[in-house]
Design a protein around this motif. Structure first.
Motif, PDB file in Angstrom:
ATOM      1  N   GLY A 124      -0.893  -8.953  -1.036  1.00  0.00           N
ATOM      2  CA  GLY A 124      -2.029  -8.263  -1.641  1.00  0.00           C
ATOM      3  C   GLY A 124      -1.545  -7.224  -2.645  1.00  0.00           C
ATOM      4  N   THR A 125      -0.430  -6.595  -2.331  1.00  0.00           N
ATOM      5  CA  THR A 125       0.151  -5.612  -3.254  1.00  0.00           C
ATOM      6  C   THR A 125       0.395  -6.236  -4.620  1.00  0.00           C
ATOM      7  OG1 THR A 125       1.241  -4.338  -1.513  1.00  0.00           O
ATOM      8  CG2 THR A 125       2.232  -4.228  -3.696  1.00  0.00           C
ATOM      9  N   TYR A 135      -7.270   1.431  -0.571  1.00  0.00           N
ATOM     10  CA  TYR A 135      -5.867   1.027  -0.591  1.00  0.00           C
ATOM     11  C   TYR A 135      -5.745  -0.270  -1.374  1.00  0.00           C
ATOM     12  CZ  TYR A 135      -1.199  -0.266   1.117  1.00  0.00           C
ATOM     13  OH  TYR A 135       0.126  -0.620   1.209  1.00  0.00           O
ATOM     14  N   ASN A 175      -9.943   0.610   4.315  1.00  0.00           N
ATOM     15  CA  ASN A 175      -8.670   1.288   4.550  1.00  0.00           C
ATOM     16  C   ASN A 175      -8.812   2.793   4.750  1.00  0.00           C
ATOM     17  OD1 ASN A 175      -6.396  -0.802   4.369  1.00  0.00           O
ATOM     18  ND2 ASN A 175      -7.635  -1.329   2.593  1.00  0.00           N
ATOM     19  N   ASP A 232     -11.020  -5.477  -5.356  1.00  0.00           N
ATOM     20  CA  ASP A 232      -9.911  -5.779  -4.464  1.00  0.00           C
ATOM     21  C   ASP A 232     -10.503  -6.301  -3.163  1.00  0.00           C
ATOM     22  OD1 ASP A 232      -7.835  -5.919  -2.749  1.00  0.00           O
ATOM     23  OD2 ASP A 232      -6.983  -3.953  -3.227  1.00  0.00           O
ATOM     24  N   MET A 253      -8.887  -7.619   1.652  1.00  0.00           N
ATOM     25  CA  MET A 253      -9.374  -7.563   3.031  1.00  0.00           C
ATOM     26  C   MET A 253     -10.734  -8.252   3.188  1.00  0.00           C
ATOM     27  SD  MET A 253     -10.066  -4.257   5.463  1.00  0.00           S
ATOM     28  CE  MET A 253      -8.386  -3.664   5.481  1.00  0.00           C
ATOM     29  N   LYS A 288      -4.381 -11.700   2.603  1.00  0.00           N
ATOM     30  CA  LYS A 288      -4.710 -11.778   4.020  1.00  0.00           C
ATOM     31  C   LYS A 288      -5.251 -13.168   4.434  1.00  0.00           C
ATOM     32  CE  LYS A 288      -4.512  -6.923   4.617  1.00  0.00           C
ATOM     33  NZ  LYS A 288      -4.953  -5.754   3.860  1.00  0.00           N
TER      34      LYS A 288
END
Ligand SMILES: *Cc1c(COP(=O)(O)O)cnc(C)c1O
Length: 427
Positions: free
Chosen positions: A117-118, A144, A211, A239, A242, A267
């Protein structure tokens, strides 16, 4: 609860791995414990090295929506393994997983696979900057987006748990282009856009924030973000690392009816293997190399084992009624937790979005990071500890969400609710 073996392993680990863990939140520092070393998992259960069994509400921090060792996922991985683990060349599996994403998420016409994910969020921002020729990024406190330099300003998850204001090693010159404002504060965004709109490359947001605990977007927050980015020629990045395939089949964007320009995923789409992805309109995605000038690459990106796990997972998620059944479980649990708190005389706020849950020890609504930080952290630590002793494995931080999987049956949910009532009574 026995923890001798885990403690011994931890002692060994901290001499060899920083903090004994390969990702900070696993260390359980904020709940004053040593981490449990996990031996195996099955369905909704985790088993540690000391032989303790837990009902798992972390689900590897989100991916395990089908529970652990789903037979179809395991067999997909196994059959690919016989053909090789990585070729560094395109495979049919990559197209299949791309299709499973594009078919479900309307705003995604093209998608690029990465390994986390980063990487997805980092690359999405580079793309937005390359596409617009601008530098400024607007993000939200407590959200996050992985650990890339750009995002380590008022970040959520482990950064929040460990109360790290930012991070050494991140150059000022990088984060001077990042502006962080309170979640749900559309006026703050409007103000920045008025002053600097023509320099803003992108607004990046978790469409449901997961987050800082779980915080829902207020009515029209996401719609207004879309309007502001459209009016200023900026890119809107959701984003959904999640929330994608979690809060609904089509992600949070399908629930709130807002199409972002770029979507980050991770994820769940990797079915428990390291996968991330970012996608969006063709016009923007064509800016990525080799079609366009924005560079992004990966030795193991799209590798067949990870693709197979993702394909098997997303295929099952497409079965009729899957998400209705899953949300029903989460709502049942949320209702039970609220009642448990009431019976225990403890003030909590419980939120759900699909199969994501947030529980805060407070009597006030939680709408942003400041609200989340004001919740009673001592109560959380006691609750966490009491739940663990009763075999319920929650995230070891008040700034994380809970995840329900499709194999969390009613019996397990009832056990959890019962444990919660006892745990809250002992706070
Ligand atoms: C987990 C997460 C990330 C980071 O993903 P990694 O795979 O841990 O790098 C980014 N954004 C959001 C919203 C997340 O929840």
């Amino acid at each position: 609860m026995k923890q001798e073996k885990s403690n011994l392993l931890y002692k060994e680990a901290i001499e060899r791995i920083p903090g004994g863990v390969n990702s900070p939140v696993r260390a359980c520092k904020s709940v004053n414990r040593n981490p449990l070393f996990i031996k195996k998992a099955d369905g909704a259960y985790l088993f540690d090295e000391d032989g303790n069994r837990f009902i798992d509400y972390i689900g590897s921090w989100g991916p395990m929506i089908l529970g652990h060792r789903d037979p179809d996922v395991i067999s997909a991985i196994t059959s690919v393994l016989e053909k090789g683990t990585s070729f560094g060349a395109p495979t049919n599996l990559e197209i299949k997983l791309a299709n499973l994403i594009i078919d479900v998420i309307d705003s995604v016409e093209m998608v690029r696979m990465v390994n986390s994910g980063t990487e997805a969020a980092m690359s999405a921002v580079r793309l937005a900057r390359g596409y617009t020729g601008r530098d400024i990024i607007i993000k939200f406190d407590g959200c996050y987006h992985g650990h890339a330099d750009t995002f380590l300003v008022e970040a959520g998850s482990g950064v929040a748990t460990l109360s790290i204001p930012g991070s050494p090693g991140v150059p000022k010159s990088v984060i001077e282009h990042t502006i962080s404002v309170p979640y749900n504060d559309i006026d703050a965004v409007r103000k920045i856009m008025k002053e600097k709109g023509s320099m803003v490359a992108a607004i990046i947001v978790e469409p449901v924030a997961g987050n800082m605990g779980m915080v829902l977007p207020e009515k029209d927050f996401l719609v207004k973000l879309k309007e502001l980015t459209l009016a200023n020629g900026s890119v809107l990045i959701f984003d959904e690392v999640m929330t994608g395939f979690r809060v609904a089949h089509g992600g949070a964007q399908s629930v709130y009816g807002v199409d972002p320009d770029i979507t980050c995923l991770g994820k769940i789409i990797g079915g428990g293997l390291p996968v991330g992805a970012y996608g969006g309109k063709k016009e923007i995605m064509r800016y990525i190399a080799p079609e366009g000038p924005v560079y992004q690459a990966g030795t193991l990106s799209g590798n067949p084992v990870a693709m197979a796990a993702g394909i098997a997972t997303l295929t099952k998620l497409g079965e009729p009624g899957f998400y209705d059944a899953l949300s029903e479980k989460a709502n049942y649990l949320a209702k039970g937790l609220k009642l448990a708190a009431k019976n225990a005389g403890v003030n909590v706020k419980v939120y759900t979005a699909g199969s994501m849950l947030g529980l805060f020890f407070t009597d006030k609504e939680v709408k942003n990071f400041d609200d989340a930080k004001k919740c009673n952290s001592d109560m959380f630590v006691k609750y966490y500890t009491n739940m663990l002793e009763r075999g319920i494995y929650l995230a070891p931080s008040a700034f994380e969400a809970l995840f329900v999987s499709s194999v969390h049956g009613k019996e397990l949910l009832d056990k959890t609710i019962e444990a919660a009532e006892e745990s809250m009574k002992e706070i």
